[in-house]
Design a protein around this motif. Structure first.
Motif, PDB file in Angstrom:
ATOM      1  N   ARG A   1       0.845  -1.220  -0.123  1.00  0.00           N
ATOM      2  CA  ARG A   1       0.023   0.066  -0.018  1.00  0.00           C
ATOM      3  C   ARG A   1       0.805   1.251   0.050  1.00  0.00           C
ATOM      4  O   ARG A   1       0.318   2.428   0.017  1.00  0.00           O
ATOM      5  CB  ARG A   1      -0.953  -0.125   1.344  1.00  0.00           C
ATOM      6  N   SER A   2       2.110   1.039  -0.380  1.00  0.00           N
ATOM      7  CA  SER A   2       3.159   2.367  -0.077  1.00  0.00           C
ATOM      8  C   SER A   2       3.069   2.926  -1.403  1.00  0.00           C
ATOM      9  O   SER A   2       2.629   2.504  -2.533  1.00  0.00           O
ATOM     10  CB  SER A   2       4.462   1.844   0.191  1.00  0.00           C
ATOM     11  N   ASP A   3       3.827   4.053  -1.440  1.00  0.00           N
ATOM     12  CA  ASP A   3       3.749   4.681  -2.731  1.00  0.00           C
ATOM     13  C   ASP A   3       5.407   4.432  -3.206  1.00  0.00           C
ATOM     14  O   ASP A   3       5.982   5.307  -4.194  1.00  0.00           O
ATOM     15  CB  ASP A   3       3.602   6.381  -2.809  1.00  0.00           C
ATOM     16  N   VAL A   4       5.981   3.503  -2.868  1.00  0.00           N
ATOM     17  CA  VAL A   4       7.334   3.146  -3.076  1.00  0.00           C
ATOM     18  C   VAL A   4       7.565   2.870  -4.805  1.00  0.00           C
ATOM     19  O   VAL A   4       6.439   2.465  -5.412  1.00  0.00           O
ATOM     20  CB  VAL A   4       7.892   1.888  -2.435  1.00  0.00           C
ATOM     21  N   ALA A   5       8.423   3.220  -5.340  1.00  0.00           N
ATOM     22  CA  ALA A   5       8.819   3.018  -6.643  1.00  0.00           C
ATOM     23  C   ALA A   5      10.018   2.234  -6.784  1.00  0.00           C
ATOM     24  O   ALA A   5      11.033   2.223  -6.113  1.00  0.00           O
ATOM     25  CB  ALA A   5       9.232   4.433  -7.744  1.00  0.00           C
ATOM     26  N   LEU A   6       9.849   0.983  -7.573  1.00  0.00           N
ATOM     27  CA  LEU A   6      10.960  -0.048  -7.507  1.00  0.00           C
ATOM     28  C   LEU A   6      11.771   0.023  -8.992  1.00  0.00           C
ATOM     29  O   LEU A   6      11.274   0.186 -10.098  1.00  0.00           O
ATOM     30  CB  LEU A   6       9.889  -1.038  -7.368  1.00  0.00           C
ATOM     31  N   GLY A   7      12.647  -0.418  -8.739  1.00  0.00           N
ATOM     32  CA  GLY A   7      13.674  -0.834  -9.819  1.00  0.00           C
ATOM     33  C   GLY A   7      14.056  -2.301  -9.401  1.00  0.00           C
ATOM     34  O   GLY A   7      14.350  -2.602  -8.454  1.00  0.00           O
ATOM     35  N   TYR A   8      14.318  -3.192 -10.373  1.00  0.00           N
ATOM     36  CA  TYR A   8      14.701  -4.592 -10.366  1.00  0.00           C
ATOM     37  C   TYR A   8      15.203  -5.238 -11.589  1.00  0.00           C
ATOM     38  O   TYR A   8      15.014  -4.690 -12.642  1.00  0.00           O
ATOM     39  CB  TYR A   8      13.314  -5.347  -9.991  1.00  0.00           C
TER      40      TYR A   8
END
Length: 273
Positions: free
Chosen positions: A249-256
């Motif tokens: 539910r967070s607004d984290v943006a991800l790279g992977y």
């Protein structure tokens, strides 16, 4: 949550919702209005008629089948009961730019979790909206593509691997020419398809050997459903900017980086540095 004799599983709900999305896309495609811009969604991105129509179709089904949940969707934002532990991620159209330009590769994805973290996802699915191929998985039961068990690739040679890349950046994230040169010069068969969700799901089924999003750009609903598919198919991945169990539910943006096997993942990570 039941219909008929057998109680519906979360995977059943996801399959039904994505099948509805496929049918709705077929209807809108015929109308010729799929790419009409009708506003901006909760994420701030432009909303096509296609985005809104498929989201409405998916959310209607989810509300019918799930008694209490919090849905996080690209266009509508947060919908439902925030006190419920059940969390649903929805990306009604991933690859909207492709859809808007008539490039025939874009997808829809859903994940349902019994809690608020990635480790609590119980089932997920991604559908190719153009050819109708459906990739689904339930926790501990493997990954399946159109009813057949999926296996990721075991290719670990960068000279033989087909690796999809996401090189679209915006805002503060600028292309690192050294990293990009490393990737392009060492990966013999790079691909840029423009739909991270489907490209990641392709890792799960062995269609591509790896996928790279080098910048923290993707939101939870953009990528976590497909990363769950990779995990259940026994592929591997590495989140580049988060070490803890991801809060859905967070607004984290991800790279992977995702890959079919650990050896290829390690080689790609060394290229990224």
């Amino acid at each position: 949550m039941s219909r008929g004799r057998r109680p519906l599983t979360y995977e059943d709900v996801i399959v039904e919702a994505l099948e509805r999305a496929k049918r709705k896309f077929a209807e809108i495609r015929v109308s010729g209005e799929a790419t009409k811009i009708i506003g901006r969604g909760a994420s701030g991105d432009r909303t096509l008629l296609l985005d809104k129509a498929l989201e409405d179709e998916i959310l209607t089904l989810l509300k019918e089948r799930l008694e209490r949940c919090l849905i996080i969707s690209e266009e509508a934002g947060f919908v439902g009961d925030p006190s419920s532990e059940t969390t649903v991620l929805v990306d009604p159209v991933d690859g909207s730019t492709n859809a808007g330009r008539g490039i025939p590769i874009f997808s829809a994805s859903i994940a349902i979790a019994r809690g608020r973290r990635f480790s609590e996802i119980a089932a997920a699915g991604t559908v190719d909206l153009v050819n109708g191929e459906l990739i689904v998985a339930s926790k501990g039961r493997g990954c399946w593509v159109d009813g057949k068990e999926a296996r990721p690739s075991s290719i670990d040679d960068l000279g033989a691997a087909v690796v999809s890349l996401s090189l679209r950046v915006k805002g503060e994230w600028k292309n690192d020419p050294h990293m990009l040169a490393n990737l392009i010069n060492n990966i013999r068969h790079p691909r840029i398809l423009g739909t991270a969700a489907l490209e990641t799901a392709y890792v799960a089924v062995g269609r591509v050997d790896g996928f790279i999003e080098p910048y923290p750009r993707l939101r939870t609903y953009d990528c976590l459903p497909s990363l769950f598919l990779v995990k259940e198919a026994k592929g591997v991945f590495k989140i580049l900017n988060v070490t803890e169990d991801i809060e859905l539910r967070s607004d984290v943006a991800l790279g992977y980086v995702a890959a079919g096997c650990q050896a290829l993942l390690d080689k790609i990570l060394r290229l990224i540095g």
